[in-house]
Design a protein around this motif. Structure first.
Motif, PDB file in Angstrom:
ATOM      1  N   PHE A 161      45.478  15.356  10.347  1.00 45.75           N
ATOM      2  CA  PHE A 161      46.124  14.245  11.049  1.00 45.75           C
ATOM      3  C   PHE A 161      45.111  13.141  11.350  1.00 45.75           C
ATOM      4  O   PHE A 161      45.402  11.949  11.211  1.00 45.75           O
ATOM      5  N   LEU A 162      43.917  13.527  11.785  1.00 52.41           N
ATOM      6  CA  LEU A 162      42.890  12.548  12.127  1.00 52.41           C
ATOM      7  C   LEU A 162      42.465  11.741  10.900  1.00 52.41           C
ATOM      8  O   LEU A 162      42.292  10.511  10.969  1.00 52.41           O
ATOM      9  N   GLN A 163      42.318  12.431   9.779  1.00 50.55           N
ATOM     10  CA  GLN A 163      41.916  11.741   8.551  1.00 50.55           C
ATOM     11  C   GLN A 163      42.995  10.765   8.099  1.00 50.55           C
ATOM     12  O   GLN A 163      42.694   9.643   7.669  1.00 50.55           O
ATOM     13  N   GLU A 164      44.256  11.168   8.190  1.00 50.52           N
ATOM     14  CA  GLU A 164      45.356  10.298   7.774  1.00 50.52           C
ATOM     15  C   GLU A 164      45.454   9.064   8.660  1.00 50.52           C
ATOM     16  O   GLU A 164      45.892   7.997   8.214  1.00 50.52           O
ATOM     17  N   ALA A 165      45.036   9.201   9.925  1.00 51.74           N
ATOM     18  CA  ALA A 165      45.093   8.068  10.850  1.00 51.74           C
ATOM     19  C   ALA A 165      43.812   7.246  10.822  1.00 51.74           C
ATOM     20  O   ALA A 165      43.707   6.233  11.530  1.00 51.74           O
ATOM     21  N   GLU A 167      35.370   3.950  14.176  1.00 55.41           N
ATOM     22  CA  GLU A 167      35.760   3.322  15.429  1.00 55.41           C
ATOM     23  C   GLU A 167      37.190   3.728  15.814  1.00 55.41           C
ATOM     24  O   GLU A 167      38.090   3.796  14.972  1.00 55.41           O
ATOM     25  N   VAL A 168      37.358   4.008  17.096  1.00 52.73           N
ATOM     26  CA  VAL A 168      38.675   4.366  17.611  1.00 52.73           C
ATOM     27  C   VAL A 168      39.352   3.103  18.122  1.00 52.73           C
ATOM     28  O   VAL A 168      38.849   2.440  19.033  1.00 52.73           O
ATOM     29  N   THR A 169      40.452   2.757  17.510  1.00 53.54           N
ATOM     30  CA  THR A 169      41.201   1.576  17.937  1.00 53.54           C
ATOM     31  C   THR A 169      42.607   1.994  18.348  1.00 53.54           C
ATOM     32  O   THR A 169      43.081   3.082  18.002  1.00 53.54           O
ATOM     33  N   VAL A 170      43.257   1.103  19.071  1.00 53.80           N
ATOM     34  CA  VAL A 170      44.637   1.371  19.499  1.00 53.80           C
ATOM     35  C   VAL A 170      45.545   1.525  18.284  1.00 53.80           C
ATOM     36  O   VAL A 170      46.452   2.360  18.267  1.00 53.80           O
ATOM     37  N   GLU A 171      45.284   0.708  17.244  1.00 51.24           N
ATOM     38  CA  GLU A 171      46.104   0.785  16.041  1.00 51.24           C
ATOM     39  C   GLU A 171      46.002   2.163  15.393  1.00 51.24           C
ATOM     40  O   GLU A 171      47.012   2.765  15.017  1.00 51.24           O
ATOM     41  N   LYS A 172      44.774   2.675  15.274  1.00 46.55           N
ATOM     42  CA  LYS A 172      44.583   4.003  14.684  1.00 46.55           C
ATOM     43  C   LYS A 172      45.194   5.091  15.576  1.00 46.55           C
ATOM     44  O   LYS A 172      45.787   6.045  15.081  1.00 46.55           O
ATOM     45  N   PHE A 173      45.018   4.900  16.880  1.00 45.11           N
ATOM     46  CA  PHE A 173      45.576   5.887  17.812  1.00 45.11           C
ATOM     47  C   PHE A 173      47.093   5.939  17.688  1.00 45.11           C
ATOM     48  O   PHE A 173      47.690   7.021  17.650  1.00 45.11           O
ATOM     49  N   ASN A 174      47.728   4.767  17.624  1.00 47.91           N
ATOM     50  CA  ASN A 174      49.190   4.716  17.496  1.00 47.91           C
ATOM     51  C   ASN A 174      49.645   5.335  16.181  1.00 47.91           C
ATOM     52  O   ASN A 174      50.703   5.966  16.104  1.00 47.91           O
ATOM     53  N   THR A 175      48.842   5.137  15.138  1.00 46.55           N
ATOM     54  CA  THR A 175      49.161   5.758  13.845  1.00 46.55           C
ATOM     55  C   THR A 175      49.130   7.273  13.959  1.00 46.55           C
ATOM     56  O   THR A 175      50.003   7.977  13.418  1.00 46.55           O
ATOM     57  N   LEU A 176      48.136   7.775  14.682  1.00 48.02           N
ATOM     58  CA  LEU A 176      48.033   9.221  14.893  1.00 48.02           C
ATOM     59  C   LEU A 176      49.260   9.746  15.649  1.00 48.02           C
ATOM     60  O   LEU A 176      49.850  10.760  15.261  1.00 48.02           O
ATOM     61  N   VAL A 177      49.648   9.044  16.709  1.00 51.08           N
ATOM     62  CA  VAL A 177      50.812   9.470  17.503  1.00 51.08           C
ATOM     63  C   VAL A 177      52.076   9.457  16.654  1.00 51.08           C
ATOM     64  O   VAL A 177      52.904  10.375  16.713  1.00 51.08           O
ATOM     65  N   VAL A 231      41.282  11.063  26.046  1.00 55.31           N
ATOM     66  CA  VAL A 231      40.379  11.908  25.261  1.00 55.31           C
ATOM     67  C   VAL A 231      39.640  11.087  24.211  1.00 55.31           C
ATOM     68  O   VAL A 231      38.452  11.325  23.926  1.00 55.31           O
ATOM     69  N   PHE A 232      40.321  10.089  23.631  1.00 45.81           N
ATOM     70  CA  PHE A 232      39.709   9.249  22.610  1.00 45.81           C
ATOM     71  C   PHE A 232      38.926   8.087  23.213  1.00 45.81           C
ATOM     72  O   PHE A 232      38.421   7.228  22.487  1.00 45.81           O
ATOM     73  N   GLY A 233      38.840   8.032  24.536  1.00 50.28           N
ATOM     74  CA  GLY A 233      38.043   6.995  25.173  1.00 50.28           C
ATOM     75  C   GLY A 233      38.740   5.671  25.314  1.00 50.28           C
ATOM     76  O   GLY A 233      38.100   4.640  25.559  1.00 50.28           O
ATOM     77  N   LEU A 234      40.058   5.668  25.153  1.00 58.76           N
ATOM     78  CA  LEU A 234      40.820   4.439  25.330  1.00 58.76           C
ATOM     79  C   LEU A 234      41.279   4.350  26.775  1.00 58.76           C
ATOM     80  O   LEU A 234      41.632   5.351  27.382  1.00 58.76           O
ATOM     81  N   SER A 235      41.319   3.141  27.313  1.00 54.84           N
ATOM     82  CA  SER A 235      41.802   2.974  28.681  1.00 54.84           C
ATOM     83  C   SER A 235      43.299   3.113  28.715  1.00 54.84           C
ATOM     84  O   SER A 235      43.956   3.212  27.672  1.00 54.84           O
ATOM     85  N   GLY A 236      43.868   3.066  29.908  1.00 63.18           N
ATOM     86  CA  GLY A 236      45.317   3.228  30.051  1.00 63.18           C
ATOM     87  C   GLY A 236      46.104   2.089  29.490  1.00 63.18           C
ATOM     88  O   GLY A 236      47.298   2.209  29.238  1.00 63.18           O
ATOM     89  N   SER A 237      45.481   0.969  29.245  1.00 63.44           N
ATOM     90  CA  SER A 237      46.193  -0.212  28.727  1.00 63.44           C
ATOM     91  C   SER A 237      46.436  -0.059  27.228  1.00 63.44           C
ATOM     92  O   SER A 237      45.509   0.175  26.457  1.00 63.44           O
ATOM     93  N   PRO A 238      47.684  -0.200  26.772  1.00 61.17           N
ATOM     94  CA  PRO A 238      47.997  -0.040  25.348  1.00 61.17           C
ATOM     95  C   PRO A 238      47.240  -1.021  24.471  1.00 61.17           C
ATOM     96  O   PRO A 238      47.024  -0.775  23.287  1.00 61.17           O
ATOM     97  N   GLY A 239      46.775  -2.140  25.017  1.00 61.42           N
ATOM     98  CA  GLY A 239      46.163  -3.151  24.165  1.00 61.42           C
ATOM     99  C   GLY A 239      44.658  -3.058  24.110  1.00 61.42           C
ATOM    100  O   GLY A 239      44.001  -3.886  23.484  1.00 61.42           O
ATOM    101  N   SER A 240      44.071  -2.047  24.760  1.00 63.42           N
ATOM    102  CA  SER A 240      42.614  -1.959  24.810  1.00 63.42           C
ATOM    103  C   SER A 240      42.056  -1.173  23.634  1.00 63.42           C
ATOM    104  O   SER A 240      42.758  -0.409  22.990  1.00 63.42           O
TER     105      SER A 240
END
Length: 263
Positions: A209-213, A220-230, A251-260
């Protein structure tokens, strides 16, 4: 000495051979069907083959239905188990109003019972599972006592005031598995061993799943990649609540804001 009649022999988990209904005060035992059905509804756990067999015995079926109706109205807990089993197995509704859930903190028993039943149906009965050990607080009776039988967490049948914790569907396939000495320890050991077997499989699945996302190695962990994973997890049937998604975002170090983002 009295004994259970042929009608109910072998059809109970809790047979009491020291007591059977009497025809009169002289101690003469009777084979009156209604009397024995009344006793069964009061004291014996429903036996599914017996209930299924009621279809071919109209006299016994009518006597059981009458006994269930009468005993449910006395708030007999065992009768509620029979009521649930009768209606689930035979798909026939007895002339009884929905059970009134009690101790609801002033919410109003009957209204809450109807709402609870509606929500439980919409959620596939999953509400019952969330009650767990607190089910007695809401006036629910577990179909089988979990201290004696292997059971599920249960789903609520609000109409009957019963927590359906059976291992299957009443009218399809539903085994009764009684616990043995050391059952709790054995179940815990099995769970541990199961996790040990499944953990490597789960890790490989997560890696895919991580590789596909695009989340692998030191990328780099971005919101776009995180949303793809979800989204990929959702498509694979691993849906998460908003709270669980927020925890995973942390866990991925993203803040609570969806746009961060996190670099």
């Amino acid at each position: 000495a009295g004994r259970l009649p042929t009608l109910l022999q072998g059809c109970t988990v809790e047979a009491r051979a020291d007591w059977v209904p009497e025809a009169d005060g002289a101690g003469h035992h009777t084979d009156d069907v209604a009397a024995h059905c009344e006793y069964a509804v009061q004291h014996e756990f429903p036996w599914l083959p017996f209930v299924a067999g009621l279809r071919s015995s109209p006299i016994v079926k009518a006597a059981m239905a009458q006994a269930i109706v009468e005993q449910v109205q006395t708030n007999c807990k065992m009768a509620r188990r029979w009521w649930f089993t009768y209606e689930a197995m035979l798909e026939e509704r007895l002339p009884l109003e929905d059970f009134v859930l009690t101790d609801m903190g002033g919410l109003g028993g009957r209204m809450y019972g109807s709402l609870y039943s509606s929500l439980s149906d919409q959620m596939g009965g999953s509400i019952g599972g969330s009650l767990g050990a607190d089910s007695a607080h809401f006036g629910l009776v577990p179909m089988l006592p979990p201290e004696r039988f292997f059971c599920t967490t249960g789903r609520t049948s609000a109409r009957h005031g019963v927590l359906d914790n059976l291992l299957g569907e009443v009218h399809l396939f539903c085994p009764f598995v009684e616990k043995f000495a050391g059952a709790e320890d054995a179940a815990s050991e099995f769970q541990t061993e199961l996790f040990e077997v499944l953990s490597p499989i789960c890790m490989m699945t997560i890696k895919d799943f991580l590789q596909e996302a695009g989340l692998h190695d030191s990328s780099e962990v971005t919101v776009e990649k995180f949303n793809t994973l979800v989204d990929k997890l959702e498509d694979a049937g691993f849906s998460m609540s908003e709270q669980e998604i927020a925890e995973l975002r942390g866990v991925f170090g993203l803040s609570g804001s969806p746009g961060s983002t996190s670099g």
